[in-house]
Write a protein that holds these residues in place. Structure first.
Motif, PDB file in Angstrom:
ATOM      1  N   UNK A 185      -9.054   0.099   8.610  1.00 30.19           N
ATOM      2  CA  UNK A 185      -9.487  -0.083   7.233  1.00 30.19           C
ATOM      3  C   UNK A 185     -10.195   1.125   6.657  1.00 30.19           C
ATOM      4  N   UNK A 186     -10.689   2.009   7.521  1.00 32.02           N
ATOM      5  CA  UNK A 186     -11.386   3.207   7.060  1.00 32.02           C
ATOM      6  C   UNK A 186     -10.458   4.412   6.929  1.00 32.02           C
ATOM      7  N   UNK A 187      -9.245   4.306   7.445  1.00 32.74           N
ATOM      8  CA  UNK A 187      -8.323   5.439   7.438  1.00 32.74           C
ATOM      9  C   UNK A 187      -7.586   5.534   6.105  1.00 32.74           C
ATOM     10  N   UNK A 188      -7.184   6.753   5.771  1.00 33.85           N
ATOM     11  CA  UNK A 188      -6.389   6.984   4.561  1.00 33.85           C
ATOM     12  C   UNK A 188      -4.900   6.821   4.829  1.00 33.85           C
ATOM     13  N   UNK A 190      -2.279   5.261   7.972  1.00 35.90           N
ATOM     14  CA  UNK A 190      -2.175   4.532   9.234  1.00 35.90           C
ATOM     15  C   UNK A 190      -0.740   4.616   9.730  1.00 35.90           C
ATOM     16  N   UNK A 191      -0.592   4.944  11.006  1.00 33.62           N
ATOM     17  CA  UNK A 191       0.712   4.958  11.669  1.00 33.62           C
ATOM     18  C   UNK A 191       0.592   4.037  12.867  1.00 33.62           C
ATOM     19  N   UNK A 192       1.208   2.863  12.796  1.00 31.51           N
ATOM     20  CA  UNK A 192       0.978   1.858  13.837  1.00 31.51           C
ATOM     21  C   UNK A 192       2.255   1.125  14.179  1.00 31.51           C
ATOM     22  N   UNK A 193       2.328   0.679  15.423  1.00 34.74           N
ATOM     23  CA  UNK A 193       3.444  -0.148  15.852  1.00 34.74           C
ATOM     24  C   UNK A 193       3.273  -1.574  15.347  1.00 34.74           C
ATOM     25  N   UNK A 197      -0.244  -3.861  15.420  1.00 36.84           N
ATOM     26  CA  UNK A 197      -0.886  -4.524  14.294  1.00 36.84           C
ATOM     27  C   UNK A 197      -1.076  -6.011  14.571  1.00 36.84           C
ATOM     28  N   UNK A 198      -0.094  -6.613  15.227  1.00 34.72           N
ATOM     29  CA  UNK A 198      -0.216  -8.022  15.582  1.00 34.72           C
ATOM     30  C   UNK A 198      -1.348  -8.240  16.577  1.00 34.72           C
ATOM     31  N   UNK A 199      -1.450  -7.375  17.584  1.00 35.77           N
ATOM     32  CA  UNK A 199      -2.521  -7.518  18.570  1.00 35.77           C
ATOM     33  C   UNK A 199      -3.889  -7.333  17.923  1.00 35.77           C
ATOM     34  N   UNK A 200      -3.984  -6.394  16.987  1.00 33.40           N
ATOM     35  CA  UNK A 200      -5.264  -6.118  16.328  1.00 33.40           C
ATOM     36  C   UNK A 200      -5.582  -7.119  15.226  1.00 33.40           C
ATOM     37  N   UNK A 201      -4.598  -7.918  14.830  1.00 31.95           N
ATOM     38  CA  UNK A 201      -4.818  -8.884  13.759  1.00 31.95           C
ATOM     39  C   UNK A 201      -4.968  -8.239  12.395  1.00 31.95           C
ATOM     40  N   UNK A 202      -4.228  -7.145  12.157  1.00 34.65           N
ATOM     41  CA  UNK A 202      -4.340  -6.390  10.913  1.00 34.65           C
ATOM     42  C   UNK A 202      -3.058  -6.523  10.111  1.00 34.65           C
ATOM     43  N   UNK A 204      -0.804  -4.858   7.437  1.00 30.56           N
ATOM     44  CA  UNK A 204      -0.673  -3.529   6.830  1.00 30.56           C
ATOM     45  C   UNK A 204      -0.750  -3.561   5.306  1.00 30.56           C
ATOM     46  N   UNK A 205      -0.364  -4.679   4.702  1.00 27.12           N
ATOM     47  CA  UNK A 205      -0.421  -4.779   3.244  1.00 27.12           C
ATOM     48  C   UNK A 205      -1.856  -4.785   2.734  1.00 27.12           C
ATOM     49  N   UNK A 206      -2.800  -5.105   3.602  1.00 29.42           N
ATOM     50  CA  UNK A 206      -4.206  -5.159   3.195  1.00 29.42           C
ATOM     51  C   UNK A 206      -4.916  -3.829   3.337  1.00 29.42           C
ATOM     52  N   UNK A 207      -4.235  -2.821   3.903  1.00 29.77           N
ATOM     53  CA  UNK A 207      -4.858  -1.512   4.093  1.00 29.77           C
ATOM     54  C   UNK A 207      -4.802  -0.709   2.796  1.00 29.77           C
ATOM     55  N   UNK A 208      -5.802   0.140   2.604  1.00 32.03           N
ATOM     56  CA  UNK A 208      -5.923   0.854   1.335  1.00 32.03           C
ATOM     57  C   UNK A 208      -4.890   1.948   1.135  1.00 32.03           C
ATOM     58  N   UNK A 209      -4.617   2.749   2.146  1.00 32.25           N
ATOM     59  CA  UNK A 209      -3.692   3.865   2.000  1.00 32.25           C
ATOM     60  C   UNK A 209      -2.316   3.537   2.518  1.00 32.25           C
ATOM     61  N   UNK A 210      -1.438   4.543   2.568  1.00 32.91           N
ATOM     62  CA  UNK A 210      -0.096   4.298   3.114  1.00 32.91           C
ATOM     63  C   UNK A 210      -0.167   3.876   4.575  1.00 32.91           C
TER      64      UNK A 210
END
Length: 304
Positions: A185-188, A190-193, A197-202, A204-210
């Motif tokens: 959430x603090x990154x501008x 994010x490059x993630x598998x 994202x599923x394991x982290x419970x995040x 991607x549509x809720x993140x601020x940057x690309x």
């Protein structure tokens, strides 16, 4: 346009291709480390890349520094620790069976990274600061240092690029959720598998940057954009994610539209997985351009 990366760099001992680790008798020496891999990829593509990290005052540390410098990476801020060893990674490689990776990093110099070692001048000229989730998982002090790095990037006006790069040998899923999930959430950028994202419970549509999502089918998406993986023979998949990050950030630094960034990221990753080793297949700019032209044409191309 400088890219600063901060993280662990280890000596890699890579078993001869196709031989299981327990049976291997011949090994190749190289460098392993998510952030240093990205720095190498960007340096070869013509960008100024700086590595911040810690190594032991030992032959392994001297070897790693020499290999980083040979790629043109700025290591002026590297810390050489006389009391802790350089981390070691030993692995095998095989295109069609599970790869055995063994880490020897407990108590390493890299795990002693501390926030008071980081200063604003280390980020001088930085346009992008790249870090992965491996760094905050190395130790409590490395976690605090990662938080400090995010703050310093904000102070100097650099974008923060973050890749979770989950390695469950470093901690249980709940530990990754506690330390790493908030950093997305603090990154501008994010490059993630998808699985990460599923394991982290995040979401991607809720993140601020690309947020680039590397899908299970090897494609990558950014919003409505989708980039399929280039069909190439797989020799060694290790390092593909770091290569993808280098290709994407290269396009970003040059002001290319996201579709070009994704295409170049996929091409760099495709070149790396055709070679044994984390960085051996990383191209220079001319090599990447030839590969992109080859992927766009029907049939094989030969550069003579």
């Amino acid at each position: 346009m400088t890219v600063v990366v901060c993280g662990e760099a280890m000596l890699l001992m890579l078993a001869e291709p196709g031989i299981p680790l327990e049976r291997a008798t011949a090994f190749r020496r190289s460098v392993a480390g998510a952030e240093s891999n990205v720095a190498a990829g960007l340096a070869r593509l013509g960008h100024d890349a700086r590595w911040i990290g810690r190594l032991g005052a030992d032959p392994a540390g001297r070897s790693v520094l020499a290999m980083l410098r040979a790629d043109g990476i700025d290591t002026r801020h590297a810390v050489v620790d006389p009391d802790a060893p350089t981390g070691l990674l030993v692995r095998d490689s095989h295109p069609s069976r599970a790869i055995d990776v063994q880490y020897y990093r407990a108590g390493s110099a890299a795990s002693r990274l501390a926030p008071d070692e980081l200063s604003p001048e280390m980020l001088d000229g930085a346009r992008v600061v790249h870090v992965t989730g491996i760094t905050p998982m190395l130790s409590d002090s490395a976690h605090r240092a990662t938080l400090r790095l995010f703050d310093l990037a904000r102070e100097v006006g650099a974008l923060v690029s973050f890749d979770p790069n989950i390695r469950l040998k470093l901690g249980a899923p709940e530990q990754w959720r506690e330390r790493v999930a908030p950093l997305l959430g603090r990154a501008d950028v994010v490059l993630a598998g998808e699985d990460e994202l599923e394991l982290l419970g995040v979401d991607p549509a809720a993140l601020g940057g690309p947020a680039v999502v590397k899908r299970r089918d090897k494609s990558a998406t950014l919003g409505e954009l989708r980039q399929e993986a280039f069909p190439v023979p797989m020799v060694d998949p290790v390092g593909a994610g770091d290569a993808f990050a280098a290709g994407f950030l290269s396009g970003l630094l040059r002001g290319e539209p996201y579709e070009i960034c994704l295409r170049e990221a996929a091409a760099v990753a495709a070149l790396v997985v055709q070679c044994v080793g984390d960085t051996e297949g990383l191209p220079d700019r001319a090599g990447l351009d030839r590969a992109l032209a080859g992927f766009a044409e029907a049939g094989e191309t030969v550069h003579r």
